[in-house]
Enzyme design. Sequence first.
Site, PDB file in Angstrom:
ATOM      1  N   HIS A   1      -0.995   1.669  16.196  1.00  0.00           N
ATOM      2  CA  HIS A   1      -1.247   0.487  17.035  1.00  0.00           C
ATOM      3  C   HIS A   1      -0.186   0.360  18.126  1.00  0.00           C
ATOM      4  CE1 HIS A   1      -4.415  -0.809  14.328  1.00  0.00           C
ATOM      5  NE2 HIS A   1      -3.578  -0.693  13.299  1.00  0.00           N
TER       6      HIS A   1
ATOM      7  N   GLU B   1      -6.052   4.900  13.543  1.00  0.00           N
ATOM      8  CA  GLU B   1      -7.011   4.004  14.190  1.00  0.00           C
ATOM      9  C   GLU B   1      -7.717   4.598  15.397  1.00  0.00           C
ATOM     10  OE1 GLU B   1      -3.088   3.055  16.262  1.00  0.00           O
ATOM     11  OE2 GLU B   1      -3.745   3.495  14.214  1.00  0.00           O
TER      12      GLU B   1
ATOM     13  N   TYR C   1      -1.192   4.510  10.533  1.00  0.00           N
ATOM     14  CA  TYR C   1      -1.598   3.550  11.555  1.00  0.00           C
ATOM     15  C   TYR C   1      -0.425   3.346  12.504  1.00  0.00           C
ATOM     16  CZ  TYR C   1      -5.733   2.211   8.828  1.00  0.00           C
ATOM     17  OH  TYR C   1      -6.927   2.223   8.164  1.00  0.00           O
TER      18      TYR C   1
ATOM     19  N   ASP D   1      -3.076  -6.626  15.330  1.00  0.00           N
ATOM     20  CA  ASP D   1      -2.481  -5.285  15.349  1.00  0.00           C
ATOM     21  C   ASP D   1      -2.488  -4.688  16.749  1.00  0.00           C
ATOM     22  OD1 ASP D   1      -1.501  -4.678  12.834  1.00  0.00           O
ATOM     23  OD2 ASP D   1      -3.446  -4.073  12.048  1.00  0.00           O
TER      24      ASP D   1
ATOM     25  N   ARG E   1       0.839  -1.207   0.000  1.00  0.00           N
ATOM     26  CA  ARG E   1       0.000   0.000   0.000  1.00  0.00           C
ATOM     27  C   ARG E   1       0.874   1.256   0.000  1.00  0.00           C
ATOM     28  NH1 ARG E   1      -3.673  -1.542   5.123  1.00  0.00           N
ATOM     29  NH2 ARG E   1      -1.689  -2.514   5.703  1.00  0.00           N
TER      30      ARG E   1
ATOM     31  N   LYS F   1       1.522   1.976   7.347  1.00  0.00           N
ATOM     32  CA  LYS F   1       1.834   1.207   8.544  1.00  0.00           C
ATOM     33  C   LYS F   1       2.782   1.965   9.460  1.00  0.00           C
ATOM     34  CE  LYS F   1       0.566  -2.110   9.637  1.00  0.00           C
ATOM     35  NZ  LYS F   1      -0.614  -2.330  10.503  1.00  0.00           N
TER      36      LYS F   1
END
Length: 372
Positions: free
Chosen positions: A96, A118, A94, A270, A15, A75
């Site tokens: 996490h 998130e 993101y 995650d 991505r 990520k």
Amino acid sequence: MLIGVPREIKDHEYRVGLVPSSVRELIHHGHRVIVESGAGAGVDQADADYEAVGATIADSAEAVFAEAEMIVKVKEPLAAERGLLRDGQILFTYLHLAPDPKLTDDLMRSGAICIAYETVTSPHGTLPLLTPMSEVAGRMSPQVGARALEKEAGGRGVLLGGVPGVPPGDVVIIGGGVAGTNAALIALGMGATVTVVDRSAEALRRLSAEFGTAIRTIFSTRDAIERLTAGADLVIGTVLVPGAAAPKLITRQMVSAMKPGSVIVDVAIDQGGCAETSRPTTHSDPTYLIDEVVHYCVANMPGAVARTSTFALNNVTLPFVLALADDGYRRAMAENEHLRNGLNVHAGQVTHKAVAEALGLDYIKPEAALGL
């Protein structure tokens, strides 16, 4: 503002943070964008496509991080990337953080302003930047589970949809949110017997209204999870507590009681995973066995369907990228409490309560950190 888009380096992560159409929109707003060469290749977006809309192409991630005021990724930054972050730089991706103290510590040390997709919220109480990836991961989970159930992959040798005269596989989905609902949709389409477990009576009513008698809905208790996992061919864990570590609802004892060759797909990995036996895996090495139960715990599942995932993600992140670039992060967050909820680390301080609690760190309200 100068916005940077590095190439993702997580295992089999294809991505990209911004596609050319998003870059074009940012440039139309008067901003500049620098993109690492090859960043969009995994979704068929060539360097020339970015140059055609006005982006500058950089030869390396180092050049992108060195120049950009805001980094837009998909990520969490890996160790090599975290060393490139600098004081005052905005990181929007993101994160996490709850299950990852090392990542959190490095981000705190960097002095960067770290905003997590998130934990950005909406006026309706949803997580709009997590939703599309939850949809993707949810829909993928019966697919990867079905593959893992094949005998040569270590599974029981069960076809989820069965055939005439042979019953279908039994799928248990723990969590009836976005990912769980999408998992149920695909599992039903594959012909499996589907049970969804959730502790929210409202969620169970919504699922019942959506799927009718095609699925079973069960209120979540330890007894229910213990009984259902013992009989399941495929268990899909989709439990989410925003920003916090996922609760360990599937114990080691429950795994030991599962049928040999059955499969756990832990979509919640995650955030640390919802099974005590779960640990993050990669697309290169996606599964492992514990007590003859196959565990699939890939932490970036949507990366496998990068094109679908990237465009779905850009659809929801672009308005927030524009707000941060147009207004600057302080004003953007001052005016939008939902974007402010995405602030996880600010200049060395943890600004998300669930993250701080999960890691035993001091917490400062984002309003205080921002001086609002």
